[in-house]
Design a protein around this motif. Structure first.
Motif, mmCIF file in Angstrom:
data_model
loop_
_atom_site.group_PDB
_atom_site.id
_atom_site.type_symbol
_atom_site.label_atom_id
_atom_site.label_comp_id
_atom_site.label_asym_id
_atom_site.label_seq_id
_atom_site.Cartn_x
_atom_site.Cartn_y
_atom_site.Cartn_z
ATOM 1 N N ILE A 124 0.832 -1.200 0.000
ATOM 2 C CA ILE A 124 0.000 0.000 0.000
ATOM 3 C C ILE A 124 0.870 1.254 0.000
ATOM 4 O O ILE A 124 0.648 2.184 -0.777
ATOM 5 N N SER B 252 -5.285 -4.135 -2.606
ATOM 6 C CA SER B 252 -5.435 -3.592 -3.962
ATOM 7 C C SER B 252 -5.520 -4.645 -5.039
ATOM 8 O O SER B 252 -6.437 -4.641 -5.860
ATOM 9 N N GLY B 264 -8.680 -0.810 -1.076
ATOM 10 C CA GLY B 264 -7.522 -0.953 -1.945
ATOM 11 C C GLY B 264 -7.826 -0.506 -3.366
ATOM 12 O O GLY B 264 -7.023 0.161 -4.012
#
Lengths: 291, 312
Positions: A124, B252, B264
């Motif tokens: 992330i 994600s 995500g």
């Protein structure tokens, strides 16, 4: 030479994995000679051809030869993973050694920085950094580096802290050794094996991070052939052209497995301590039970 | 006692949050590209120089960095994270919409992972160096090496397209839609956790109290499940906390593959559109989640493990 041979003979698993990894590295070096086609040359007339004698892995939506693209993909994956792991080890190792050696404010600053970086799930944060800096290969490398150095910093710091207490360091100090000498002669050589082992074990994971970023479109930019990006291109044709996801995926799997196996066997050779201590404990237990 | 500990942690958490907010703001400030231009680009308009100028002034971009940061952070403290210009709604609302789907995936995939890795890990440890152990270790090794996005695509093709058991597109986020994304996540996590459970059980089996219990003639089964099993799960709590935290930050790759409406997916959208307010809000959310999870993990050790409680 003889010694090397004897070493290879006594560590058979290591030798096999080493040969496997060297083979993959050779493929990446000689990609130009091995690949039958130009990996970026598109021929729309030949788009979506199933694997055949001419196109061993078939062709993609632009008619590019998938086999050649997979071969060339080895280059990007291996070079980026090696660069990244080496850079993370150097940066992290240096920061960790400085932190452990200097102590005090410097130490707590570097460690808080590590904590802050660790506050984010790896990918992330890398996505956020790659996104803010703009999608490019260089920025993807920076993004992954920003996340991965902390592990090495922690390792190096703990090794330095452990060694700093040893008598021979105190002896070196009383005989008038300078800080720089203590660093280069004792601390760095002692921290290096652990860092190297970790780096070897990290290559596979790093490869996966690079292709993950590329899969999302934040890493290697087309038309450079990269496995993760090839998979994201093939995703749209999952039903009509399944070979587009089979071969790049297999290529990643095989490469990562090879590097992971090599890393594991290097750890077993360099750091048999965990195993030995376990056996010793077992022996003691058996004796105590029989007594 | 517990309340006191929480109170002690709050200032430290605020400092880290403040640091992260500053870093993300700084990064977006020095990033190449003009947010005003990005805003028009997101709307599909080619702006004139004058439009850009007015937009910059209304967004406060003409002010010095310190003023911009101050304005933003005071807004954040009031719960105003700014406007997401790619989604055209407040950032807080954009994040809020994705919260429940993300939480659902986190819980289901963790449950699936535990259901696989705990039995396999214990089995592998109990039969150390036996056939079962080798099979489990082999599977775990492959699980670690397989790329998550490939695994997702393979599952999608097999269960979604060939067998047609589950939908391929999960944008509705119902239970059936969640199975494939969660399975993908669970398989990847299981590999890591099976190894952890195995190591942890082995470590616990070599403790002196196990020998003592065996010497007193207590059945192996009873020792294993009553004592060893319980104790060996303790070190897993930290890991579970970290995993849960990162799942709450969104996943994600899996969300993109299955078009799942989680955080995500939102993050990738935000990054692609260069929607800086949304990126900043997202990063703050992650930092907050992570710190809360850490706090809960620390406190749970106090509650569960009496050894730690007494040591402090």
């Amino acid at each position: 030479m003889k010694k090397t041979f004897a070493f290879l003979k006594s560590h058979k698993a290591f030798t096999v994995y080493l040969i496997l990894v060297l083979l993959i590295v050779l493929i990446s070096i000689f990609a130009k000679q091995i690949a039958p086609f130009d990996p970026t040359a598109s021929k729309l007339r030949d788009a979506f051809q199933a694997p055949s004698a001419e196109h061993r892995f078939g062709t993609d939506f632009l008619g590019r030869d998938l086999y050649s693209r997979v071969i060339y993909g080895t280059r990007v994956s291996i070079s980026s993973a090696l660069i990244l792991v080496a850079a993370a080890m150097l940066l992290g190792g240096l920061m960790g050694i400085i932190a452990g050696f200097a102590g005090g404010g410097v130490d707590s600053f570097i460690m808080r920085l590590c904590d802050t970086m660790l506050a984010f799930p790896d990918l992330i944060l890398a996505i956020a950094i790659a996104g803010i800096l703009g999608p490019s290969f260089g920025n993807a490398i920076i993004a992954i580096l920003a996340v991965s150095w902390t592990k090495y910093a922690r390792l190096a710091r703990s090794t330095v802290l452990k060694i700093k207490q040893r008598d021979y360091i105190a002896a070196a100090r009383t005989t008038g050794s300078k800080d720089s000498h203590i660093l280069t002669a004792y601390l760095i050589p002692n921290a290096l094996p652990t860092l190297l082992t970790t780096a070897m074990l990290d290559i596979g994971t790093t490869m996966l991070s690079v292709s993950s970023l590329s899969f999302l479109g934040f890493g290697i930019q087309p038309p450079t052939p990269e496995w993760g990006y090839m998979l994201s291109e093939g995703r749209a044709y999952i039903q009509t052209a399944p070979w587009l996801m089979t071969y790049p995926g297999l290529a990643i799997l095989i490469t990562v497995v090879a590097f992971n196996l090599l890393g594991d066997s290097i750890r077993d050779i360099l750091d048999p301590g965990t195993r030995r201590s376990h056996k010793k404990k077992e022996k003691v237990r058996k004796q105590s039970v029989s007594a | 006692m517990l309340a006191k500990k929480i109170l002690k942690r709050i200032p430290q958490m605020l400092i880290v949050l403040f640091g992260i907010s500053f870093l993300t703001f700084l990064l977006t400030y020095i990033a190449p590209g003009d947010p005003a231009e990005a805003m028009y680009e997101a709307a599909g308009i080619l702006p004139t120089e004058q439009q850009l100028e007015t937009a910059r002034i209304s967004m406060g971009l003409d002010k010095p960095f310190a003023v911009q940061y101050f304005n933003w952070i005071t807004g954040v403290m009031r719960g105003d994270l700014g406007m997401s210009f790619s989604k055209n709604i407040p950032v807080a609302a954009a994040l809020g919409q994705r919260l429940l789907p993300t939480l659902k995936v986190a819980l289901l995939s963790m449950a699936m992972m535990m259901a696989v890795s705990v039995p396999l890990g214990v089995l592998s440890a109990v039969h150390k160096d036996g056939i079962a152990d080798y099979i489990v270790r082999f599977l775990a090794f492959f699980g670690i090496s397989v790329p998550g996005f490939w695994l997702g695509l393979l599952l999608m093709r097999f269960f979604g397209l060939t067998l047609r058991w589950f939908p391929v597109v999960s944008s509705r986020a119902g239970f059936k839609e969640m199975i494939l994304p969660c399975l993908t996540l669970a398989i990847a996590m299981s590999a890591k956790y099976t190894r952890q459970v195995r190591a942890s059980v082995l470590e616990e089996l070599s403790q002196d109290y196990v020998i003592g219990a065996r010497a007193r003639g207590i059945r192996y089964r009873k020792i294993l499940w009553r004592h060893v099993f319980k104790n060996s799960l303790l070190p897993l709590i930290t890991l579970l906390g970290i995993s849960f935290g990162s799942l709450l930050g969104g996943t994600s790759i899996v969300e993109i593959i299955f078009s799942y409406p989680g955080l995500g997916n939102l993050a990738v959208d935000a990054v692609r559109a260069r929607d800086y307010p949304l990126i900043q809000g997202f990063v703050l959310w992650i930092a907050l989640i992570y710190m809360l999870v850490n706090l809960v993990v620390d406190l749970s050790y106090d509650l569960i493990d009496p050894r730690i409680r007494e040591a402090r």
